[in-house]
Scaffold this motif. Structure first.
Motif, PDB file in Angstrom:
ATOM      1  N   ARG A 885      19.691 -59.293 -14.097  1.00  0.00           N
ATOM      2  CA  ARG A 885      18.344 -58.730 -14.226  1.00  0.00           C
ATOM      3  C   ARG A 885      17.958 -58.004 -12.943  1.00  0.00           C
ATOM      4  NH1 ARG A 885      13.117 -62.568 -14.895  1.00  0.00           N
ATOM      5  NH2 ARG A 885      14.008 -63.288 -12.916  1.00  0.00           N
ATOM      6  N   GLY A 888      19.403 -54.659 -12.679  1.00  0.00           N
ATOM      7  CA  GLY A 888      19.016 -53.731 -13.738  1.00  0.00           C
ATOM      8  C   GLY A 888      20.056 -53.593 -14.831  1.00  0.00           C
ATOM      9  N   ASP A 890      20.527 -54.444 -17.844  1.00  0.00           N
ATOM     10  CA  ASP A 890      19.865 -55.017 -19.007  1.00  0.00           C
ATOM     11  C   ASP A 890      20.819 -55.203 -20.178  1.00  0.00           C
ATOM     12  OD1 ASP A 890      17.537 -55.011 -17.527  1.00  0.00           O
ATOM     13  OD2 ASP A 890      16.902 -53.051 -18.267  1.00  0.00           O
ATOM     14  N   GLU A 891      21.767 -54.304 -20.323  1.00  0.00           N
ATOM     15  CA  GLU A 891      22.727 -54.449 -21.426  1.00  0.00           C
ATOM     16  C   GLU A 891      23.568 -55.711 -21.249  1.00  0.00           C
ATOM     17  OE1 GLU A 891      25.112 -51.039 -21.995  1.00  0.00           O
ATOM     18  OE2 GLU A 891      23.424 -49.686 -22.426  1.00  0.00           O
ATOM     19  N   VAL A 893      22.597 -58.396 -19.651  1.00  0.00           N
ATOM     20  CA  VAL A 893      21.706 -59.524 -19.942  1.00  0.00           C
ATOM     21  C   VAL A 893      21.661 -59.766 -21.442  1.00  0.00           C
ATOM     22  CG1 VAL A 893      19.309 -60.320 -19.903  1.00  0.00           C
ATOM     23  CG2 VAL A 893      20.292 -59.227 -17.877  1.00  0.00           C
ATOM     24  N   ALA A 894      21.535 -58.682 -22.202  1.00  0.00           N
ATOM     25  CA  ALA A 894      21.479 -58.818 -23.659  1.00  0.00           C
ATOM     26  C   ALA A 894      22.774 -59.380 -24.224  1.00  0.00           C
ATOM     27  CB  ALA A 894      21.164 -57.460 -24.285  1.00  0.00           C
ATOM     28  N   LEU A 923      12.927 -64.343 -19.179  1.00  0.00           N
ATOM     29  CA  LEU A 923      13.543 -63.239 -19.925  1.00  0.00           C
ATOM     30  C   LEU A 923      12.946 -63.087 -21.316  1.00  0.00           C
ATOM     31  CD1 LEU A 923      17.278 -63.833 -18.929  1.00  0.00           C
ATOM     32  CD2 LEU A 923      15.833 -61.916 -18.216  1.00  0.00           C
TER      33      LEU A 923
END
Length: 975
Positions: A885, A888, A890-891, A893-894, A923
């Protein structure tokens, strides 16, 4: 000296070792002589006489050639040393001397045979039955006949590592190997196969498998008799090392055996499941397995659950020779060959298709084992617990004869494989000597040994640990455990219930265990009841007046618990029972803790009385430096001057073992404080003459002690033994400490010698160690030495396993200006680091970002670590999610959240669950956060569960197995 073979071989060895700096190596000389390297080593040490002169002469010629290359061959002494006729004359004279000594040798061998019969174990040549050493039997296939006992063995990577350990022992260095893997993964079979490396040795090896009367008792009874060339076989080592009463003594004895040069070489072969490894090697408070951790740490060899692709190819090459291998290769799922061979499919099929009440019986056994019960499970416990696992409809449809049918089902062997539950034979053990009255009963409680008992199949036990980790057994399980579990199991199950929030069940189980003589359980009961009902002193009063006071550790815990609960009257009642006069002092391991507890409780007279008992016992301990030191300290603090005199009269300075540098420095200080200067001088003299200089940490302790006390002569004498050339440099932090001590005393030549060894010899595969050594050379060494270590190319040679160590090494390389090597290492890390370690990936991403290596960060993220990291470490997953996170990503993290970590993580790390919960909340993964919270109690993390929302107030009295808050209950509700 001419004709003296022993002197001649000694001169050759010294010339090669000193003047030629151990060149040629033993391996090079072995190639020249066409023998094994160990044989050459034995020749040069004088440990073995060559059977023929020609191979020995080839060794002499190889050393002469090296001398010529070094420009030393014109030395008159060297020319005489390489005179081949002189060697022939000396060899013939020695051969005649040995021939004349044959008759004496025969008599000596006869005496040796008698002595060998007194050593534990059997000659390895007589160890021919693998099943006696608990190797699993393999499946039966059709009508195949004439097959060997075991299927053809397919060596794997762990066998290579194990062979290295065995070969080290065979070469003369005591060694330990611990094979760590799941059930039926081939750990014991691998140890059996490794024995072949010792069977054809010139030295006759023995094997000792201690099991009678219990495994830890057997070790402690005979470990002092173990001699050189012995294999100590510790299959399922948790039964030796995790025993609450004896495990630490077993571990200490094994450590002493392994480091005793007079009894080496010995080889200790052990096996452990991963959860037992974690239990024995994880530091806790209190530290229950300190000795076991020191014994095991760094000696694990991991045995994978499945065959790799390479392994499967090798298996296919041999499968034509054995139908058992063919069937395993064809039907084993996910490469689990060894599990299939051990009959797992049969067991799993029967378990999966068992009727509901039968499966409930199995689940009760699984839960009992995973929650701390011993391997021998009382049928009464299982039978009373099983109905609680059923729905109302299932129970109504269960016949009256359900137990008989269920037992028939679970005990039926299939294809030669024992059943799901194996009956334990009862009655008098066979082939046992009659033992002293009371010995057996001293280790068992009133509930032990009554009624039939069963053992759950290993693989199903571990299957239960994996698949039922999120389950809390029903109420019937806990009431059945309270009614029927043996004493030791009651205490373990009580602690399991406590950590899962089942406070009432925990209190009942702990009370039962205390009633049956478990003082430690009584201490745990006091702590639990004080947390639930802080003002109710009845539990503390009951424990203080009822539990036996023979267990030193238990009494110490109870004293501390009562004091922390401020139960002053109950503490006084306990002290009035005079625990100092009652505790068993046959094992001295817990004496110091109890003395401290008595002092903290203000029981100074009892402290003195206990110490007096220790000193008055028939076999006082004067070989253990630490024990003598703390005894002297306590006696001095108590003002017991006569006792000090008595202890000193036993002359501990002349009798203690010269082993631990820390212990010896403590004892030197203790002797000084009581005015025993003469004994301190004797001890210092022994240390200087006898201490094993390979002990790096110990040398550092001793140098510091001599420096701090101004003992210049002793410092000089110890330094004269040249410790810098002899210490073990394998542990980087110990080496760094030693260098600090050497510099502090002005031993600059020793510093130069040691830093030179580091630059030339340190094992560069160790990332963290190499980082420390770079810093050490930068601070203590020279630029040339730093360059010498860098010339060995650590960036290309270091193993990419320890992320923290790799980060330190990157920093270390940059600190010494090795920018190119840092770049090479960064490239290796980005492309090759195994992405399964979530904490490791987190460390590396952070370090690369901090150093400005943004392209490296992007490249590491491009390998999609979120899809590859293992989800077993809650804290590691939490940290990686936070790191991703922050970056940055984010993908990523997903991707990681899509793998549902909340449902899969383990909670081994302290506070790992609560940290991951907070991370998931941050999150916005609320469903996963809620699931994680629900899993915490079943994982034994109820204390973390209480820190969330209003749980501490809602669950003040604990919880029920179904998750609801427990109704108020008190001491009156316990039986």
């Amino acid at each position: 000296m001419d004709g003296d073979y022993a002197a001649l071989i000694a001169d050759l060895a010294a010339f090669r070792n000193d003047r030629l700096q151990r060149r040629p190596s033993d391996r090079t000389l072995a190639k020249a002589a066409d023998v094994r390297p160990t044989t050459v080593g034995d020749w040069l040490r004088g440990a073995r006489f060559p059977q023929q002169i020609e191979p020995l002469l080839r060794v002499v010629r190889a050393v002469r050639a090296q001398a010529e290359r070094a420009g030393l061959s014109r030395d008159p002494a060297a020319a005489s040393l390489f005179d081949e006729q002189r060697w022939r004359d000396a060899y013939q004279a020695e051969a005649r001397r040995r021939a004349n000594a044959t008759r004496t040798h025969v008599l000596a061998e006869q005496a040796h045979t008698v002595l060998e019969g007194l050593r534990p174990g059997r000659p390895l040549a007589q160890v021919t039955d693998p099943f006696q050493l608990e190797v699993h039997r393999a499946i039966e296939v059709g009508d195949a006949t004439g097959l060997p006992q075991l299927p053809r063995y397919v060596p794997r990577e762990h066998d290579r590592r194990l062979a290295q350990v065995v070969q080290r022992a065979a070469a003369g260095t005591s060694a330990l190997a611990v094979l760590v893997g799941g059930s039926s993964t081939g750990k014991t079979r691998a140890c059996w196969e490794a024995l072949h490396l010792l069977r054809d040795r010139d030295e006759p090896w023995r094997l000792w498998h201690p099991i009678d009367p219990t495994r830890p008792d057997a070790v402690l009874a005979d470990i002092g008799k173990v001699g050189p060339y012995t294999v100590v076989w510790l299959n399922e080592a948790q039964f030796y090392l995790a025993d609450d009463a004896l495990g630490e003594r077993v571990a200490a004895g094994l450590r002493e055996l392994l480091r005793d040069p007079d009894r080496g070489p010995v080889l200790v072969l052990a096996t452990l499941w991963p959860n037992h490894w974690a239990t024995l090697t994880t530091r806790t408070d209190p530290d229950r397995h300190a000795q076991a951790r020191e014994l095991l740490d760094g000696h694990d060899i991991r045995v994978p659950d499945a065959f790799s692709e390479t392994d499967l190819k090798a298996l296919a090459e041999h499968s034509a020779e054995d139908p058992r291998l063919r069937e395993a290769a064809r039907y084993a799922a996910d490469g689990q060959i060894t599990q299939y061979l051990a009959g797992v499919p049969v067991l799993m099929h029967r378990y999966t298709h068992a009727p509901p009440i039968t499966k409930a019986l199995i689940h009760a056994a699984m839960d009992a084992r995973r929650l701390g019960a011993g391997p021998h499970l009382p049928l009464a416990l299982l039978a009373d617990a099983a109905p609680g696992y059923l729905t109302d409809t299932e129970w109504e449809q269960t016949g009256e004869d359900w137990l008989e049918r269920a037992l028939e089902y679970v005990t039926t062997p299939c294809n030669g494989i024992p059943g799901i539950l194996v009956p334990i034979k009862t009655g008098t053990p066979r082939n046992r000597r009659t033992r002293r009255a009371g010995l057996a009963s001293a280790r068992t409680g009133p509930a032990d040994g009554h009624g039939p008992r069963y053992r759950l199949a290993d693989y199903l036990e571990q299957h239960g640990r994996r698949t039922r980790a999120d389950e809390i057994p029903p109420i019937d399980f806990w009431t059945a455990a309270a009614a029927h579990a043996p004493r030791a199991d009651q205490a373990a199950l009580g602690r399991a219930a406590r950590s899962r929030g089942l406070y009432r069940d925990a209190a009942q189980l702990l009370k039962n265990a205390a009633t049956q003589g478990d003082t430690s359980a009584g201490a745990a009961l006091v702590s639990l009841m004080h947390a639930v009902h802080p003002t109710d002193r009845r539990p503390a009063g009951w424990v203080a007046t009822q539990v036996p006071l023979t267990d030193m550790d238990g009494v110490s815990l109870l004293l501390d618990g009562l004091r922390e609960a401020r139960a002053d009257e109950q503490l006084a009642a306990l002290l009035a029972r005079d625990p100092a006069a009652q505790v068993d002092i046959s094992g001295s391991g817990g004496v110091l803790a109890l003395l401290r507890s008595l002092r903290a409780a203000g029981a100074v007279e009892q402290e003195a009385a206990l110490l007096g008992r220790v000193l008055d016992r028939s076999e006082p301990v004067v070989r253990d430096a630490i024990e003598v030191a703390w005894q002297l300290d306590h006696l001095r603090e108590l003002g017991a001057h006569e006792r000090v005199t008595t202890l000193l009269a036993r002359d501990p300075a002349a009798r203690v073992d010269i082993r631990s540098g820390f212990a010896l420095t403590w004892l030197l200080e203790s002797l000084r404080k009581v005015g025993a200067e003469e004994q301190a001088a004797v001890l210092a003299g022994r240390i200087i003459a006898e201490f094993d200089l390979r002990d790096t940490s110990g040398v550092a302790w001793l140098l510091e002690r001599f420096r701090a006390t101004g003992a210049a002569e002793r410092l000089s004498a110890l330094l004269a033994r040249n410790p810098a050339a002899r210490v073990d440099i394998g542990e980087a932090h110990h080496v760094a400490t030693l260098l600090e001590k050497l510099r502090a005393i002005g031993a600059h030549q020793q510093v130069a010698v040691l830093t030179g060894r580091i630059a030339a010899e340190f094992d560069l595969r160790d990332a963290a160690g190499t980082a420390v050594m770079l810093a050490v050379l930068k601070e203590f060494g020279t630029d040339r030495q730093v360059a010498a270590l860098l010339a060995r190319d650590p960036a290309a040679r270091v193993e990419l396993r320890d992320a923290f160590g790799l980060v330190r090494l990157l920093d270390g390389l940059r600190a010494v200006g090795a920018v190119e090597q840092a770049a090479v290492l960064t490239e290796r890390i980005v492309g090759e680091f195994a992405l399964h370690d979530a904490s490791g990936v987190d460390w590396l991403l952070d370090a690369l970002r901090e150093s400005g290596a943004h392209e490296a960060v992007a490249a590491l993220l491009a390998r999609n670590p979120a899809a590859h990291v293992d989800l077993d470490d809650a804290l590691g997953v939490a940290r990686l999610l936070n790191r991703l996170r922050t970056l940055g990503a984010d993908e990523q993290v997903a991707v990681l959240l899509d793998r549902d970590p909340a449902a899969k993580v383990c909670f081994d790390s302290p506070l790992g669950g609560i940290v991951l919960f907070r991370t998931l909340q941050a999150l916005g993964a609320d469903e996963q956060a809620a699931l994680l919270v629900r899993r915490l109690p079943a994982a034994g993390r109820f204390d973390e569960f209480l820190d969330i929302d209003d749980h501490r107030e809602r669950f003040r009295f604990g919880r029920e197995p179904d998750g609801s808050p427990a109704e108020p209950w008190s001491w009156d509700d316990l039986q």
